[in-house]
Design a protein around this motif. Structure first.
Motif, short mmCIF file in Angstrom:
data_model
loop_
_atom_site.label_atom_id
_atom_site.label_comp_id
_atom_site.label_asym_id
_atom_site.label_seq_id
_atom_site.Cartn_x
_atom_site.Cartn_y
_atom_site.Cartn_z
N LYS A 120 39.40 5.58 83.72
CA LYS A 120 38.17 6.43 84.00
C LYS A 120 37.40 6.08 85.04
N TYR A 131 38.88 10.62 96.75
CA TYR A 131 37.88 11.61 96.30
C TYR A 131 38.07 11.54 94.65
N LYS A 153 36.37 12.05 91.08
CA LYS A 153 35.00 12.41 90.60
C LYS A 153 34.53 11.68 89.48
N GLU A 202 36.47 11.11 85.99
CA GLU A 202 37.48 11.84 86.21
C GLU A 202 38.67 10.60 85.68
N ASN A 242 45.92 17.03 89.23
CA ASN A 242 44.43 16.96 89.59
C ASN A 242 43.61 17.64 88.37
N PRO A 243 43.00 17.08 87.83
CA PRO A 243 42.10 17.69 86.38
C PRO A 243 40.99 18.61 87.07
N ASN A 244 40.63 18.52 88.25
CA ASN A 244 39.35 19.34 88.67
C ASN A 244 39.90 20.44 89.48
N GLU A 245 41.11 20.62 89.81
CA GLU A 245 41.37 21.68 90.85
C GLU A 245 42.82 22.34 90.13
N GLU A 246 43.20 23.44 90.81
CA GLU A 246 44.23 24.33 90.49
C GLU A 246 45.31 23.65 91.10
N TYR A 295 47.01 16.78 93.55
CA TYR A 295 46.95 15.79 94.51
C TYR A 295 47.92 15.57 95.47
#
Length: 395
Positions: A83, A97, A99, A102, A198-202, A205
């Motif tokens: 984490k 990068y 977050k 994340e 990438n859990p934050n985007e579609e 990475y």
């Protein structure tokens, strides 16, 4: 090559010609780099093949992450979710990068660490594996101590300039050789491109390795780039040719890509890896077999100076009870280059002499009018002495 109690002597007169045994090895052609410090190492044997200012303590930038990665691999669980803390997400410098909050598997985060040199990944990994960044740094320094890295001290897991954070070219070469023997580390650093969820985007990475050596030098398979305003350009690279892997370290080198190619080619040309003994090889004249393959990078003329020393274990020792019967130590001149354990072949239960230690040497006898006769007689006396106790020693 045949080795053994008789072979300890036989090798000197039947395998190594007497007119070559006394030859002096030729020094490889000199080579230089633009680096303030540099080192070249054979990964298999750990032999330093080249060193210039190799023990000088210097800033090493992100080459620090070689230690970070191997400590994390050895102390962490690759499937663990790491984490990202506020401290990690806000870390300055190169980044993948991450977050705040994340989560990413330790395995994937290690790819971000080594391919993109993520300082955020380094901090998150350290906090997860070490309990805190400070706790992880303690593990890094303990590992340095265990590996005998006498000119290294770590203050952080990422390599940003800090007072008292340093290493040397020789230490980094030794560390890299150690790390490359770990299959997970080896796989990560040779990877050119890695994708990870990438859990934050579609989209996933996608990390491209910063190490240009992977595409500009045939056989390149690692390791790590580095740069800070105080350390300047730092690089560790590795390459494999003819089943031999070499690693190069340069610190503060403005022409590192060229220098690394030059050093690797020089190392492969002048120090080819050769087999000293192989696992399962019978020990001539004795009911034993070699327990481990040993390879070594010989310079021209060094192979002819190879000698060995057999030491048998006491019958009552723990190692003997576990099946080991002794060790063959290998030397070039007076310098020990490695050792191989010896065992009874599977199923054999032949009692060896009950001695605390019985040793002999492959050292070539001084040249005489009939050196082969001297060697043969010495071998015969040794074997008879082994088989019949001290009786033959009176001959």
């Amino acid at each position: 090559m045949t080795i053994g109690l008789m072979g300890v002597f036989v090798l000197a007169w039947s395998i190594i010609p007497w007119d070559r045994a006394a030859s002096v090895h030729a020094e490889p052609e000199p080579i230089s780099t633009h680096a303030k410090a540099a080192a070249l190492i054979d990964v298999e044997s750990g032999r330093l093949l080249y060193s210039d200012e190799g023990d000088k303590q210097m800033k090493i930038a992100s080459l620090t992450k070689i230690m970070t990665a191997i400590v994390a691999i050895e102390h962490g669980k690759l499937s663990d979710k790491v984490k990202t803390s506020k401290r990690a997400a806000g870390k300055e410098g190169s980044s993948i990068y991450l977050k705040l909050g994340e989560e990413m598997s330790l395995h994937n985060m290690l790819y971000g660490l080594m391919l993109r040199s993520g300082n955020d990944a380094a901090t998150a990994i350290a906090e997860h594996v070490g309990g805190s960044e400070e706790g992880f740094v303690h593990l890094m320094n303990e590992k340095a101590r265990m590996l005998g890295l006498e000119n290294s001290q770590f203050k952080n897991p990422h390599g940003l300039d800090a007072e008292g954070h340093y290493s040397s070219a020789n230490d980094l070469a030794k560390l890299t050789a150690y790390a490359l023997r770990n299959r997970i580390f080896k796989e990560i650093v040779k990877t050119k491109i890695k994708t990870a969820p990438n859990p934050n985007e579609e989209w996933d990475y996608k990390w491209k390795n910063k190490n240009k050596m992977l595409t500009m030098f045939e056989g390149a398979d690692g390791v790590k780039t580095g740069f800070t305003k105080q350390a300047f350009r730092c690089l560790v690279s590795s390459a494999t040719r003819n089943n031999q892997q070499l690693a190069v370290v340069t610190l503060n080198d403005g022409d590192d890509w060229v220098d690394h190619q030059k050093l690797l080619n020089w190392g492969f040309a002048h120090y080819p890896l050769d087999e000293v003994a192989h696992k399962g090889q019978p020990v001539n004249g004795y009911p034993l077999a070699v327990g481990r393959t040993l390879q070594y990078p010989f310079a021209e003329g060094e192979r002819e100076q190879l000698r060995s020393k057999m030491v048998l274990l006491p019958v009552k020792s723990t190692a003997y009870a576990l099946g080991e019967r002794g060790t063959i130590n290998w030397y070039i001149g007076d310098a020990k280059i490695g050792s191989t354990p010896v065992y009874e072949p599977q199923g054999a239960r032949i009692k060896l002499p009950d001695r605390e230690a019985w040793s002999t040497s492959l050292t070539s006898h001084p040249l005489s009018a009939k050196p082969w006769l001297t060697s043969f007689w010495g071998a015969l006396k040794f074997v008879l002495g082994t088989l019949f106790g001290g009786e033959a020693a009176r001959w």
